[in-house]
Scaffold this motif. Structure first.
Motif, short mmCIF file in Angstrom:
data_model
loop_
_atom_site.label_atom_id
_atom_site.label_comp_id
_atom_site.label_asym_id
_atom_site.label_seq_id
_atom_site.Cartn_x
_atom_site.Cartn_y
_atom_site.Cartn_z
N SER A 173 -36.08 -3.25 41.82
CA SER A 173 -35.99 -4.24 40.74
C SER A 173 -34.66 -4.42 40.13
O SER A 173 -34.11 -5.11 39.77
CB SER A 173 -37.00 -4.34 39.91
N ARG A 174 -34.23 -2.90 39.50
CA ARG A 174 -33.07 -2.63 38.61
C ARG A 174 -31.74 -3.03 39.71
O ARG A 174 -31.03 -3.69 39.26
CB ARG A 174 -33.14 -1.17 38.30
N ARG A 230 -31.43 -6.61 39.90
CA ARG A 230 -30.81 -7.16 38.92
C ARG A 230 -29.26 -6.99 38.98
O ARG A 230 -28.52 -7.80 38.31
CB ARG A 230 -31.54 -6.79 37.68
N GLN A 272 -27.49 -9.37 41.04
CA GLN A 272 -27.34 -10.45 40.51
C GLN A 272 -26.42 -10.56 39.54
O GLN A 272 -25.77 -11.66 39.40
CB GLN A 272 -28.79 -11.09 40.05
N LYS A 317 -28.66 -15.64 37.79
CA LYS A 317 -29.84 -15.01 36.91
C LYS A 317 -30.46 -14.04 37.27
O LYS A 317 -30.86 -13.64 38.46
CB LYS A 317 -31.16 -16.16 36.48
N ALA A 318 -30.51 -12.85 36.48
CA ALA A 318 -30.77 -11.43 36.81
C ALA A 318 -32.22 -11.13 36.40
O ALA A 318 -32.69 -10.67 35.40
CB ALA A 318 -29.95 -10.46 36.02
N ASP A 319 -33.14 -11.62 37.39
CA ASP A 319 -34.68 -11.54 37.09
C ASP A 319 -35.33 -10.39 38.28
O ASP A 319 -36.51 -10.41 38.15
CB ASP A 319 -35.20 -12.92 37.52
N GLY A 320 -34.33 -9.69 38.82
CA GLY A 320 -34.88 -8.82 39.80
C GLY A 320 -35.59 -9.34 40.95
O GLY A 320 -36.20 -8.51 41.65
N LYS A 321 -35.54 -10.56 41.45
CA LYS A 321 -36.11 -11.20 42.50
C LYS A 321 -35.23 -11.78 43.38
O LYS A 321 -34.69 -12.63 42.74
CB LYS A 321 -37.58 -12.06 42.24
N THR A 346 -30.07 -16.69 44.75
CA THR A 346 -28.97 -15.19 44.76
C THR A 346 -28.50 -15.00 46.33
O THR A 346 -27.23 -14.73 46.41
CB THR A 346 -30.32 -14.10 44.63
#
Length: 263
Positions: free
Chosen positions: A95-96, A99, A102, A108-112, A117
């Motif tokens: 996830s990090r 992010r 991204q 948008k850095a939402d980790g998904k 993206t």
């Protein structure tokens, strides 16, 4: 896209993950081939350290695919970008890593990783994406309390992954071996040049700081010790940062040279 590129990326990561480790200062605890005991137990509840130490290659690949490759959508990322993101995720969590990727491509850095993206990554300059992601990764590592314990190994690892990822992208993009070698050598020379500039800057800052206070003392007859102390601290900080950045760019230069030689 990098579909089917997990074995190549995993091979690079495992070189740095190494074998068995149970360092008392490593928050991950007991680790084998980069797989912590906690992670292993999610797949094999109640597993012991001995079982982790003797983990099979089949289990290793299964865990890396499910725990790290799939969460970053490695099969959908461009070659090279997949390696840089995957190895970051192995070290610091998928996830990090996503992010930070991204943030590099400006979404948008939402980790998904979703369609937005992927589109941004595909449209971005792949080499710059890899280099910027690796730089941000190293910046994150420097913020950790255990940086001083692991900084040498971490700096070399990120440098190696960056160079390998750039080479991987160039190869996939169809760059001929001779041209690939030239481009990698250019990156090595750029990193070496930055290292020299930073090293010289550190020397200049240290030399300049040593003379601070002389003018004040000449006018008043007494040195301003508070001013001198404050400037000395500032000089130490500047010198430390420049020396660290110089060392990191030396690692990058060496990594690019090694990969260029192999190309």
């Amino acid at each position: 896209m990098a579909s089917g590129n997990l074995p190549a990326c995993l091979k690079v990561s495992l070189v740095h993950e190494g074998g068995w480790s149970d360092h008392p200062k490593d928050p991950g605890g007991a680790t084998m081939k980069g797989i912590t005991l906690a992670t292993f137990r999610r797949f094999k509840p109640g597993a012991s350290k001995t079982q982790l130490r003797n983990i099979s290659q089949t289990d290793v690949e299964f865990i890396y695919r499910g725990g790290f490759w799939s969460p970053i959508r490695g099969d959908d990322l461009p070659h090279g970008v997949d390696l840089a993101t995957f190895d970051f995720g192995v070290n610091s969590g998928p996830s990090r890593a996503v992010r930070y990727l991204q943030a590099v491509v400006g979404v948008k850095a939402d980790g998904k990783i979703g369609p937005g993206t992927l589109k941004a990554v595909i449209l971005a300059d792949k080499k710059k994406t890899i280099q910027r992601l690796c730089a941000k990764r190293l910046g994150f590592m420097q913020s950790l309390k255990i940086w001083n314990t692991f900084k040498r190994g971490w700096s070399r690892r990120v440098a190696d992954v960056e160079a390998m990822a750039v080479a991987m992208w160039l190869a996939h993009a169809g760059t001929p071996p001779a041209s690939r070698k030239i481009e990698l050598d250019v990156e090595a020379d750029k990193a070496a040049g930055k290292a020299r500039t930073q090293e010289q800057g550190a020397g200049g800052a240290a030399g300049g700081g040593a003379t601070v206070g002389g003018g004040d003392a000449a006018i008043t007859g007494e040195p301003n010790w508070l001013l001198i102390a404050g400037i000395a601290v500032a000089v130490i900080v500047v010198v430390t940062v420049l020396v660290m950045k110089s060392r990191q760019n030396k690692d990058r230069a060496a990594a690019y040279k090694a990969v260029a030689a192999a190309a």
